[in-house]
Scaffold this active site. Structure first.
Site, PDB file in Angstrom:
ATOM      1  N   HIS A 154       0.835  -1.212   0.000  1.00 17.65           N
ATOM      2  CA  HIS A 154       0.000   0.000   0.000  1.00 17.65           C
ATOM      3  C   HIS A 154       0.868   1.259   0.000  1.00 17.65           C
ATOM      4  O   HIS A 154       2.047   1.214   0.338  1.00 17.65           O
ATOM      5  CB  HIS A 154      -0.914   0.037   1.237  1.00 17.65           C
ATOM      6  CG  HIS A 154      -2.139  -0.831   1.091  1.00 17.65           C
ATOM      7  ND1 HIS A 154      -2.133  -2.171   1.408  1.00 17.65           N
ATOM      8  CD2 HIS A 154      -3.402  -0.550   0.645  1.00 17.65           C
ATOM      9  CE1 HIS A 154      -3.332  -2.678   1.175  1.00 17.65           C
ATOM     10  NE2 HIS A 154      -4.122  -1.726   0.710  1.00 17.65           N
ATOM     11  N   LYS A 158      -0.612   5.025   4.395  1.00  6.44           N
ATOM     12  CA  LYS A 158      -1.532   4.115   5.099  1.00  6.44           C
ATOM     13  C   LYS A 158      -1.100   3.963   6.558  1.00  6.44           C
ATOM     14  O   LYS A 158       0.084   3.743   6.829  1.00  6.44           O
ATOM     15  CB  LYS A 158      -1.563   2.736   4.401  1.00  6.44           C
ATOM     16  CG  LYS A 158      -2.579   1.787   5.016  1.00  6.44           C
ATOM     17  CD  LYS A 158      -2.871   0.592   4.114  1.00  6.44           C
ATOM     18  CE  LYS A 158      -3.856  -0.384   4.747  1.00  6.44           C
ATOM     19  NZ  LYS A 158      -5.180   0.214   5.025  1.00  6.44           N
TER      20      LYS A 158
HETATM   21  N1  LIG Z   1     -13.004  -0.901   2.478  1.00  3.94           N
HETATM   22  C1  LIG Z   1     -12.360  -0.460   1.401  1.00  3.94           C
HETATM   23  O1  LIG Z   1     -12.643  -0.865   0.253  1.00  3.94           O
HETATM   24  C2  LIG Z   1     -11.295   0.593   1.589  1.00  3.94           C
HETATM   25  C3  LIG Z   1     -10.690   1.213   0.480  1.00  3.94           C
HETATM   26  C4  LIG Z   1      -9.788   2.243   0.705  1.00  3.94           C
HETATM   27  C5  LIG Z   1      -9.498   2.650   2.009  1.00  3.94           C
HETATM   28  N2  LIG Z   1     -10.083   1.999   3.045  1.00  3.94           N
HETATM   29  C6  LIG Z   1      -9.878   2.429   4.435  1.00  3.94           C
HETATM   30  O2  LIG Z   1     -10.678   3.619   4.618  1.00  3.94           O
HETATM   31  C7  LIG Z   1     -10.052   4.458   5.580  1.00  3.94           C
HETATM   32  C8  LIG Z   1      -9.824   5.846   4.983  1.00  3.94           C
HETATM   33  O3  LIG Z   1      -8.952   5.736   3.886  1.00  3.94           O
HETATM   34  P1  LIG Z   1      -8.499   7.037   3.080  1.00  3.94           P
HETATM   35  O4  LIG Z   1      -7.479   6.556   2.117  1.00  3.94           O
HETATM   36  O5  LIG Z   1      -9.687   7.797   2.584  1.00  3.94           O
HETATM   37  O6  LIG Z   1      -7.774   7.842   4.246  1.00  3.94           O
HETATM   38  P2  LIG Z   1      -7.621   9.425   4.449  1.00  3.94           P
HETATM   39  O7  LIG Z   1      -7.412  10.098   3.136  1.00  3.94           O
HETATM   40  O8  LIG Z   1      -6.592   9.604   5.509  1.00  3.94           O
HETATM   41  O9  LIG Z   1      -9.055   9.858   4.985  1.00  3.94           O
HETATM   42  C9  LIG Z   1      -9.499   9.618   6.296  1.00  3.94           C
HETATM   43  C10 LIG Z   1     -10.305  10.810   6.698  1.00  3.94           C
HETATM   44  O10 LIG Z   1     -10.914  10.560   7.966  1.00  3.94           O
HETATM   45  C11 LIG Z   1     -10.904  11.778   8.649  1.00  3.94           C
HETATM   46  N3  LIG Z   1     -11.119  11.704  10.093  1.00  3.94           N
HETATM   47  C12 LIG Z   1     -10.215  11.474  11.080  1.00  3.94           C
HETATM   48  N4  LIG Z   1     -10.802  11.586  12.288  1.00  3.94           N
HETATM   49  C13 LIG Z   1     -12.094  11.900  12.050  1.00  3.94           C
HETATM   50  C14 LIG Z   1     -13.214  12.191  12.893  1.00  3.94           C
HETATM   51  N5  LIG Z   1     -13.099  12.137  14.232  1.00  3.94           N
HETATM   52  N6  LIG Z   1     -14.378  12.515  12.329  1.00  3.94           N
HETATM   53  C15 LIG Z   1     -14.515  12.559  10.992  1.00  3.94           C
HETATM   54  N7  LIG Z   1     -13.489  12.332  10.122  1.00  3.94           N
HETATM   55  C16 LIG Z   1     -12.294  11.984  10.656  1.00  3.94           C
HETATM   56  C17 LIG Z   1      -9.522  12.348   8.348  1.00  3.94           C
HETATM   57  O11 LIG Z   1      -9.510  13.732   8.613  1.00  3.94           O
HETATM   58  P3  LIG Z   1      -8.159  14.460   9.172  1.00  3.94           P
HETATM   59  O12 LIG Z   1      -7.159  14.261   8.073  1.00  3.94           O
HETATM   60  O13 LIG Z   1      -8.592  15.837   9.381  1.00  3.94           O
HETATM   61  O14 LIG Z   1      -7.773  13.716  10.441  1.00  3.94           O
HETATM   62  C18 LIG Z   1      -9.420  12.053   6.849  1.00  3.94           C
HETATM   63  O15 LIG Z   1      -9.975  13.098   6.079  1.00  3.94           O
HETATM   64  C19 LIG Z   1      -8.785   3.717   6.028  1.00  3.94           C
HETATM   65  O16 LIG Z   1      -9.084   2.953   7.162  1.00  3.94           O
HETATM   66  C20 LIG Z   1      -8.490   2.799   4.836  1.00  3.94           C
HETATM   67  O17 LIG Z   1      -7.739   1.661   5.194  1.00  3.94           O
HETATM   68  C21 LIG Z   1     -10.972   1.005   2.872  1.00  3.94           C
END
Ligand SMILES: NC(=O)c1ccc[n+]([C@@H]2O[C@H](COP(=O)([O-])OP(=O)(O)OC[C@H]3O[C@@H](n4cnc5c(N)ncnc54)[C@H](OP(=O)(O)O)[C@@H]3O)[C@@H](O)[C@H]2O)c1
Length: 262
Positions: A154, A158
């Site tokens: 990844h 991550k």
């Molecule tokens: N299931 C699937 O198919 C799949 C696919 C891709 C990713 N994922 C997972 O999805 C998650 C997010 O991935 P991503 O790539 O989008 O990560 P990302 O770009 O870091 O986005 C995560 C977001 O969550 C926000 N956040 C943190 N604390 C929060 C709170 N208390 N209330 C509301 N929002 C909050 C962060 O904001 P701040 O930056 O302001 O803290 C950030 O904007 C990870 O766990 C990843 O492993 C899953």
């Protein structure tokens, strides 16, 4: 379907906002971010590059869920507990793709599913669901003479390891060989591999969206079953399908296999 997004300013949150615009039956009504998010107050459509939607990014969870049928969550594991409380309070179905959830969070998801529809999936793609089915089949057919090892790759940002998808694939192998024990990496004088070990390794770097390979290694031959994601829109599309599915369901815990109808 009225949709709220939790983690709205993140990579997945923005992809969902962008793709939902091609879905005439979906209206975004709430966009929730962390209290320290630099984008608070901005229009979520503008942030996602699709123009003004009239929905401000806010850290107010209750206001963000107001009027929503479903919330899609892609945030971080530590942020999910208040979201579950708010979903129950407002009767909003939950689709969560957030990975790295511990047993307490999983138990709370189960508890919430007694009140509303809950879909949690560490990978929202059809390809990974099929890979998990193929892994179970291969492990069954190859038997005890083949060692199972999993490698995931990844992007460098991550925060959790191993990936939720790697754990999902390990579970698929364990459905057939219940004796397998996860070994999270190896270091030092670990001795010869034990027959019931299943190594899981996380590689991090660059902008890799997500690669998973399940190695099935026997004497004189081996299989490598690989899934590569090349665009995160894949997961956003899966999450939107899951949201549509959840909005039509009563309380219950549903999987991506339920959503895909397999
Ligand atoms: N299931 C699937 O198919 C799949 C696919 C891709 C990713 N994922 C997972 O999805 C998650 C997010 O991935 P991503 O790539 O989008 O990560 P990302 O770009 O870091 O986005 C995560 C977001 O969550 C926000 N956040 C943190 N604390 C929060 C709170 N208390 N209330 C509301 N929002 C909050 C962060 O904001 P701040 O930056 O302001 O803290 C950030 O904007 C990870 O766990 C990843 O492993 C899953």
């Amino acid at each position: 379907m009225k949709l709220a997004i939790f983690g709205a300013s993140g990579r997945m949150g923005q992809a969902i906002v962008r793709l939902s615009q091609a879905e005439p039956d979906i209206q975004i009504v709430g966009a929730i971010a962390s209290p320290s998010d630099p984008h608070l107050g901005r229009d979520v459509g503008e942030l996602s590059g699709i123009g003004t939607l009239g929905v401000e990014i806010s850290s107010d969870l209750n206001a963000g869920l107001l009027g929503a049928d479903v919330v899609i969550d892609f945030s971080i594991a530590s942020a999910i507990h208040p979201l579950l409380v708010a979903c129950e309070k407002h009767g909003v179905a939950l689709v969560s793709g957030t990975t790295g959830l511990d047993e307490v969070a999983q138990a709370r998801l189960l508890q919430l599913s007694k009140k509303v529809a809950v879909v949690w999936a560490p990978n929202m793609s059809r390809g990974v669901q099929v890979l998990a089915e193929v892994v179970a089949h291969a492990v069954r057919r190859l038997g005890l003479d083949f060692d199972v090892e999993i490698v995931e790759v990844h992007h460098r940002r991550k925060v959790d390891s191993p990936s939720g998808t790697a754990v999902r694939l390990a579970d698929a192998a364990r459905e057939v060989r219940g004796e397998l024990v996860q070994v999270r990496g190896r270091d030092g004088l670990v001795g010869p591999r034990k027959p019931d070990e299943m190594g899981i390794f996380g590689v991090r770097g660059g902008d890799v969206i997500g690669d998973h390979t399940v190695h099935l290694i026997g004497e004189s031959e081996r299989l490598e079953l690989t899934h590569r994601a090349t665009n995160r829109d894949l997961f956003a599309r899966g999450a939107l399908s899951a949201a549509r599915y959840a909005s039509g369901q009563g309380p219950g815990r549903y999987t991506i296999a339920d959503v895909l109808g397999s």
